[in-house]
Enzyme design. Structure first.
Site, PDB file in Angstrom:
ATOM      1  N   SER A  54       0.926  -1.317  -0.075  1.00 56.74           N
ATOM      2  CA  SER A  54      -0.164   0.039   0.050  1.00 56.74           C
ATOM      3  C   SER A  54       0.799   1.394  -0.099  1.00 56.74           C
ATOM      4  CB  SER A  54      -0.967  -0.129   1.248  1.00 56.74           C
ATOM      5  OG  SER A  54      -1.828   1.082   1.239  1.00 56.74           O
ATOM      6  N   ARG A 299       0.099  -4.291  -6.826  1.00 52.37           N
ATOM      7  CA  ARG A 299      -1.269  -5.102  -6.232  1.00 52.37           C
ATOM      8  C   ARG A 299      -2.629  -4.089  -6.924  1.00 52.37           C
ATOM      9  NH1 ARG A 299      -4.622  -7.885  -5.072  1.00 52.37           N
ATOM     10  NH2 ARG A 299      -5.232  -8.777  -2.930  1.00 52.37           N
ATOM     11  N   THR A 335      -7.363   1.639   4.417  1.00 53.02           N
ATOM     12  CA  THR A 335      -6.951   0.989   5.571  1.00 53.02           C
ATOM     13  C   THR A 335      -8.173   1.154   6.718  1.00 53.02           C
ATOM     14  OG1 THR A 335      -4.736   0.770   4.903  1.00 53.02           O
ATOM     15  CG2 THR A 335      -5.284   0.369   7.103  1.00 53.02           C
ATOM     16  N   CYS A 488       0.327  -6.852 -17.085  1.00 55.49           N
ATOM     17  CA  CYS A 488       1.128  -7.723 -16.008  1.00 55.49           C
ATOM     18  C   CYS A 488       2.344  -6.892 -15.954  1.00 55.49           C
ATOM     19  CB  CYS A 488       1.363  -9.031 -16.279  1.00 55.49           C
ATOM     20  SG  CYS A 488       2.253 -10.115 -15.178  1.00 55.49           S
ATOM     21  N   CYS A 513       5.134 -14.178 -10.742  1.00 56.54           N
ATOM     22  CA  CYS A 513       3.784 -13.717 -10.289  1.00 56.54           C
ATOM     23  C   CYS A 513       4.072 -12.971  -8.830  1.00 56.54           C
ATOM     24  CB  CYS A 513       2.812 -14.631 -10.152  1.00 56.54           C
ATOM     25  SG  CYS A 513       1.127 -14.140  -9.692  1.00 56.54           S
ATOM     26  N   CYS A 516      -0.588  -9.489  -7.895  1.00 56.00           N
ATOM     27  CA  CYS A 516      -1.403  -8.373  -8.021  1.00 56.00           C
ATOM     28  C   CYS A 516      -2.897  -8.550  -8.429  1.00 56.00           C
ATOM     29  CB  CYS A 516      -0.633  -7.491  -8.800  1.00 56.00           C
ATOM     30  SG  CYS A 516      -0.757  -7.825 -10.781  1.00 56.00           S
ATOM     31  N   CYS A 519      -4.352  -9.774 -13.832  1.00 57.16           N
ATOM     32  CA  CYS A 519      -4.723 -10.761 -14.957  1.00 57.16           C
ATOM     33  C   CYS A 519      -6.099 -11.159 -14.766  1.00 57.16           C
ATOM     34  CB  CYS A 519      -3.738 -11.699 -15.187  1.00 57.16           C
ATOM     35  SG  CYS A 519      -3.525 -12.758 -13.791  1.00 57.16           S
TER      36      CYS A 519
END
Length: 544
Positions: A54, A299, A335, A488, A513, A516, A519
């Site tokens: 974040s 992310r 958050t 990606c 990978c 995130c 895809c």
């Protein structure tokens, strides 16, 4: 080999802010009221915080409610937010704009959310919560009535061919009277719950952005601890939603990130390369020249807001945090709302389980949410993100009217469309020429993945599943020039050809990978299904 089963009152899936907050609040209530509950948290990352990414500027409102004495407890909120700057960029210039009231960060803190989660985990364990990192919840368990009764972690030691290896160990069943799903945006189990219980019926599609972040150590001469900078405009075209942040933390560190709405239209766009290009702007590059990049990650984040929140409860379980989608987009913060949703869920679950004949579906939770400040906050900004479907300038004008004239109380609600429906055909969109990385301020994907500390066991089934193996070439390549190669941010998807340039096929480099979920969201035909890899795999983010 039989799966071992462990029994708890409450099973929580996900060791992020909402999952840990729910666990803490349940244990606080147990201590206050003398009705003990057993609580466990299962987390797919190798440790708590390993998969947490974040910005982050934290609004401490929910934390103040959870732990009024968080400062005395040593919570890692060390940098109060200071000066706010909001910039509009063209290719060569930066113009300062008035800071929107939602982006006023007075009283907030620049933090590593991963470190905040590590601290929350210590508080949870001190209260008696059992936390199991490195175990990915891979399956929802149901009873004969169709109610959720827990989750099972994935089997370990399954080879690439799907067969058991010598290291095979069956997963573990974690059974609970209630199961709280706190998987974050686009959770793999949450998706199956949406389908099984029709939780998204009657609400807008969830929409997402991809956030790409780097952490830098910069020259002390350019470091301004506490400074919070956001930008809009260049390098994105006016039809594409997105912007950047630079947050000056302690220890001469700067977190830089770029967020692009996944409803973008041009299949040639690469979010990763847009982020790298952003750092070359004359007003931005000096911050990083002579510095050292120390971490990278990406992310997906929820952007749908109030109108995209699904039904939150079902027999035996409920959704909290970003699994449901409580991010406040104009604030660029989720958050505090995620944590508050988890506190309310914990309070509702506690009351239900304390009753002798407590309900299997905790319907008190959504009612408590609607009476909370979370609902009021999200209702007031519900029209701002969808107003940008009219482009950057139309969105800015409407947002100003909504904020200052209507004060969030306009008698209408704008709606969303699904992100995967927005791409134009490759032949209808201009190609984008991205500059080559210089290895000093801008970088390529593979060197970026390297510093994300991403690791997956090589000999395991690919966790990026194609529902139809023919689609990537026959449809995506033919119509959209294989956009998975660009959306990606980790180089997972690659079109490879034979020596003569023919026979194209999609190669999936699953070991790259970073989880995130882009895809799973952006694929034009929804042909890619992201499922959890074997436990502990993925990035290992330090201080992100």
């Amino acid at each position: 080999m039989q799966r071992e089963a462990m029994e708890y009152d409450v099973v929580i899936v996900g060791g992020g802010p909402s999952g840990l907050t729910a666990a803490i609040r349940l244990k606080q209530l147990s201590a206050e009221r003398g009705h003990e509950l057993s609580v466990c948290v299962v987390e797919k990352g190798s440790e708590i915080g390993a998969h947490i990414l974040s910005g982050a500027v934290l609004e401490p409102r929910a934390l103040n409610e959870l732990f009024p004495d968080w400062k005395e407890r040593g919570a890692p909120l060390e940098t109060p937010a200071g000066e706010d700057r909001f910039l509009f960029l063209t290719e060569r210039s930066a113009r300062r704009l008035p800071t929107p009231p939602q982006m006023n960060n007075h009283g907030n803190y620049i933090v590593s959310l991963g470190n905040v989660c590590r601290w929350l985990a210590t508080q949870a364990e001190a209260l008696g919560v059992e936390i199991y990192p490195g175990f990915a919840a891979a399956e929802v368990l149901y009873d004969e009535t169709g109610a959720v009764i827990g989750v099972a972690t994935g089997d370990m030691g399954i080879g690439r061919d799907g067969e058991q290896t010598a290291a095979y160990q069956p997963g573990v069943e974690l059974r609970g009277r209630q199961t709280i799903f706190a998987e974050g945006a686009r959770g793999s189990l949450t998706k199956t719950l949406f389908a099984r219980y029709a939780l998204r019926e009657g609400v807008d599609p969830q929409t997402f952005g991809i956030g790409i972040k780097e952490l830098w150590e910069v020259d002390p001469s350019v470091h301004r601890q506490g400074t919070v900078i956001h930008t809009i405009g260049w390098p994105l075209d006016p039809r594409t939603y997105g912007g950047s942040f630079l947050y000056h933390l302690e220890n001469h560190q700067v977190a830089v990130g770029f967020v692009i709405g996944l409803d973008y239209w041009n299949p040639h766009l690469s979010p990763f390369d847009e982020m790298q290009r952003f750092k070359t702007h004359p007003a931005i590059r000096p911050t990083f020249e002579g510095g050292r990049r120390i971490a990278y990650g990406a992310r997906a984040i929820n952007e749908g807001g109030l109108q995209s929140i699904p039904k939150l409860t079902f027999p035996g379980g409920l959704l909290v945090g970003c699994a449901a989608g409580f991010l406040n987009v104009p604030k660029i913060k989720g958050t505090h709302t995620a944590m508050k949703s988890a506190m309310l869920a914990a309070e509702a679950v506690y009351e239900a389980l304390a009753a002798e004949d407590g309900p299997r579906e905790v319907t008190a939770y959504p009612e408590m949410l609607r009476r909370s400040w979370v609902w009021e906050e999200l209702h007031g900004v519900r029209n701002i993100r969808p107003s940008f479907r009219h482009g950057l300038y139309g969105g800015l004008v409407y947002s100003a009217l909504d904020t200052y004239l209507f004060r969030g109380k306009a008698p209408w609600t704008f709606h969303h469309h699904a992100d995967h429906e927005s791409l134009k055909k490759a032949s209808e969109a201009p190609r984008i020429a991205y500059p080559k990385p210089d290895g000093k301020v801008t970088f390529d994907k593979l060197s970026s993945v390297f510093i994300s500390n991403t690791n997956h066991e090589e000999d395991q089934p690919i966790h990026l599943q194609l529902l139809d193996p023919a689609v990537p070439v026959a449809h995506n390549l033919a119509l959209y020039d294989a956009p998975e190669q660009r959306y990606c941010p980790a180089g997972v998807y690659e079109i490879v050809r034979d020596g003569e340039g023919g026979a194209p096929r999609l190669q999936i480099n699953a070991q790259n990978c970073v989880h995130c979920k882009t895809c799973d969201i952006k694929d034009p035909t929804q042909n890619i299904n992201w499922v959890v890899p074997q436990g502990g795999g993925g990035p290992n983010y330090p201080n992100m």
